[in-house]
Enzyme design. Structure first.
Site, short mmCIF file in Angstrom:
data_model
loop_
_atom_site.label_atom_id
_atom_site.label_comp_id
_atom_site.label_asym_id
_atom_site.label_seq_id
_atom_site.Cartn_x
_atom_site.Cartn_y
_atom_site.Cartn_z
N ASP A 105 -18.32 -32.23 15.80
CA ASP A 105 -17.12 -33.01 16.14
C ASP A 105 -15.87 -32.46 15.47
O ASP A 105 -14.79 -33.04 15.60
CB ASP A 105 -17.31 -34.48 15.77
CG ASP A 105 -17.44 -34.70 14.26
OD1 ASP A 105 -17.61 -33.69 13.54
OD2 ASP A 105 -17.39 -35.86 13.82
N GLY A 106 -15.99 -31.34 14.74
CA GLY A 106 -14.84 -30.70 14.13
C GLY A 106 -14.65 -30.98 12.65
O GLY A 106 -13.77 -30.39 12.02
N GLU A 107 -15.43 -31.88 12.06
CA GLU A 107 -15.30 -32.17 10.64
C GLU A 107 -15.62 -30.93 9.80
O GLU A 107 -16.50 -30.15 10.15
CB GLU A 107 -16.24 -33.31 10.22
CG GLU A 107 -15.77 -34.68 10.63
CD GLU A 107 -16.64 -35.76 10.03
OE1 GLU A 107 -17.42 -35.46 9.10
OE2 GLU A 107 -16.55 -36.91 10.51
N LYS A 260 25.84 -23.39 16.00
CA LYS A 260 24.97 -23.85 17.09
C LYS A 260 24.89 -25.38 17.05
O LYS A 260 25.06 -26.01 16.02
CB LYS A 260 23.57 -23.25 16.96
CG LYS A 260 22.68 -23.92 15.92
CD LYS A 260 21.27 -23.38 15.95
CE LYS A 260 20.41 -24.14 14.93
NZ LYS A 260 19.05 -23.61 14.86
N ARG A 262 22.17 -28.34 18.17
CA ARG A 262 20.82 -28.64 18.66
C ARG A 262 20.87 -29.90 19.51
O ARG A 262 21.27 -30.97 19.04
CB ARG A 262 19.86 -28.83 17.49
CG ARG A 262 18.41 -28.96 17.90
CD ARG A 262 17.49 -29.05 16.69
NE ARG A 262 17.49 -27.82 15.92
CZ ARG A 262 16.75 -26.76 16.20
NH1 ARG A 262 15.96 -26.77 17.28
NH2 ARG A 262 16.79 -25.69 15.46
N ASP A 286 16.68 -15.46 9.37
CA ASP A 286 16.22 -16.84 9.42
C ASP A 286 14.94 -16.97 8.61
O ASP A 286 14.30 -15.96 8.29
CB ASP A 286 16.00 -17.29 10.86
CG ASP A 286 16.30 -18.77 11.06
OD1 ASP A 286 16.37 -19.51 10.06
OD2 ASP A 286 16.46 -19.19 12.22
#
Length: 380
Positions: A105-107, A260, A262, A286
């Site tokens: 289940d991904g645990e 800029k 946003r 950046d």
């Protein structure tokens, strides 16, 4: 636990551990002096610059003393193993042996396969995509180290996920960068080593010592060697002016700013360019490149103002969504990034993207923290 309950064994020694469940250490895991035996592993096939990864004579002498002290250990999760292996090679310490498995289940199930009692442990795990999975994995690994009586746990996060939500910029929103800091401390971190936070003030969210490194020494070194003519450093927004000013000062070149606005999450509109870029080679700086929308529009704005060529560099190549396609189709000459985050296959194949390694920078910081010496010299 039945083998059918788990998948994705990520540690290379997991199979050995299964065969020797009755012993206290995995088969062939110990050398004659009782220390973990490791084998050399090939580093990532990405094109990485080697500048800054060779040690000076004083550093080699210090490394000799450091490796004699067997109580330093470096472990990593699944998010960027190649970077951790580079760091271990630089420091001269073997990568710690672990077993990381997942239930159907991904645990996550994590197990240390060597003794860490009283050790100075460094846990390397950038919380990149998938962010939630790698963050939970990091917390579980720290809990295991704490319960195994590690002397000190330093969490090394080359990329700090959730850093962009660092304040309440609108009503009824979470401050996730503070939440992650609290989670790391609660899980057992005694110290944090971070690289190019989205906002330096995030250090104040921690109630433990924080060492904040910058990738600028690696990036500045590369562009000095590139020796671009008529260079101007450009900040893509007002928030990055301080970072760009520092970069421009190191290269001794002019600074320009792009204003800029946003309009929505991951949607930006470039307004105008502040500064003279006509006939100049522009370098956009950046900290994070995510969908590359800001980057591409900044490139177009600079070229429209008469810039000759446009390069870009960033510390963290998130490159999600249509980022790779946008960069490939843009008029950008080259994008230079570091390996804080492993590139996706399509990004690694793109010739416009150049990857520099910060393993030497992180390795020197780990040595300094372990030896209790100053980290501030790395800022140069």
């Amino acid at each position: 636990m039945n083998n059918n309950d788990t998948t994705a064994v990520l540690s290379p020694i997991a199979e050995q551990a299964e065969e020797t469940e009755t012993s206290s250490q995995p088969a062939n895991a110990l050398s004659g002096d009782g220390q973990p035996r490791t084998t050399d592993k090939a580093t990532s096939g990405l094109d990485r610059a080697t500048a800054g990864t060779e040690k000076t004579a004083p550093e080699k002498k210090r490394s000799g003393r450091l490796t004699e002290n067997k109580r330093i250990k470096i472990f990593c999760g699944s998010s960027n193993r190649p970077l951790c292996e580079e760091i271990c090679k630089f420091v001269g310490v073997p990568l710690g042996e672990t077993r990381l498995q997942r239930f159907s289940d991904g645990e996550v199930q994590f197990q240390l396969l060597e003794n860490v009692r009283g050790a100075d442990v460094f846990l390397v795990q950038p919380t990149c995509y998938p962010v939630d999975q790698h963050l939970v994995e990091l917390l579980i690994m720290m809990d295991a180290l704490k319960r195994a009586s590690a002397g000190r746990i330093t969490v090394v996060m080359p990329y700090y996920g959730y850093a962009r939500q660092d304040r309440k910029d609108r009503p009824r929103v979470a401050i996730t960068s503070k939440l992650v800091a609290d989670l790391l401390t609660t899980a057992g971190a005694n110290r944090a080593l971070l690289v190019d936070l989205h906002a330096a003030q995030i250090q104040g969210f921690f109630n433990i010592p924080v060492d904040h490194l910058f990738a600028s020494p690696v990036l500045v070194s590369y562009f000095r060697e590139l020796d671009l003519p008529n260079l101007t450093v450009v900040s893509p927004d007002a928030g990055g002016v301080e970072r760009a000013r520092f970069f421009a000062k190191k290269l001794d070149v002019p600074l320009a700013i792009v204003d800029k606005r946003r309009t929505d999450i991951n949607v930006t509109e470039v307004m105008n360019v502040i500064g003279d870029v006509r006939g100049r080679t522009c370098l956009i700086l950046d900290d994070i490149i995510d969908t590359a929308g800001t980057l591409v529009k900044t490139v177009d704005a600079l070229l429209a103002e008469g810039a000759d060529k446009v390069y870009a560099c960033a510390t963290h190549p998130v490159l999600s969504g249509p980022a790779v396609e946008r960069i490939a189709a843009s008029r950008l000459e080259q994008l230079v990034v570091t390996n804080t985050i492993p590139l996706r296959d399509e990004a690694a194949r793109l010739e416009k993207i150049k990857v520099l390694s910060i393993a030497g920078l992180l390795g020197r910081a780990i040595e300094s923290i372990h030896m209790e010496t100053s980290v501030s010299t790395l800022f140069n």
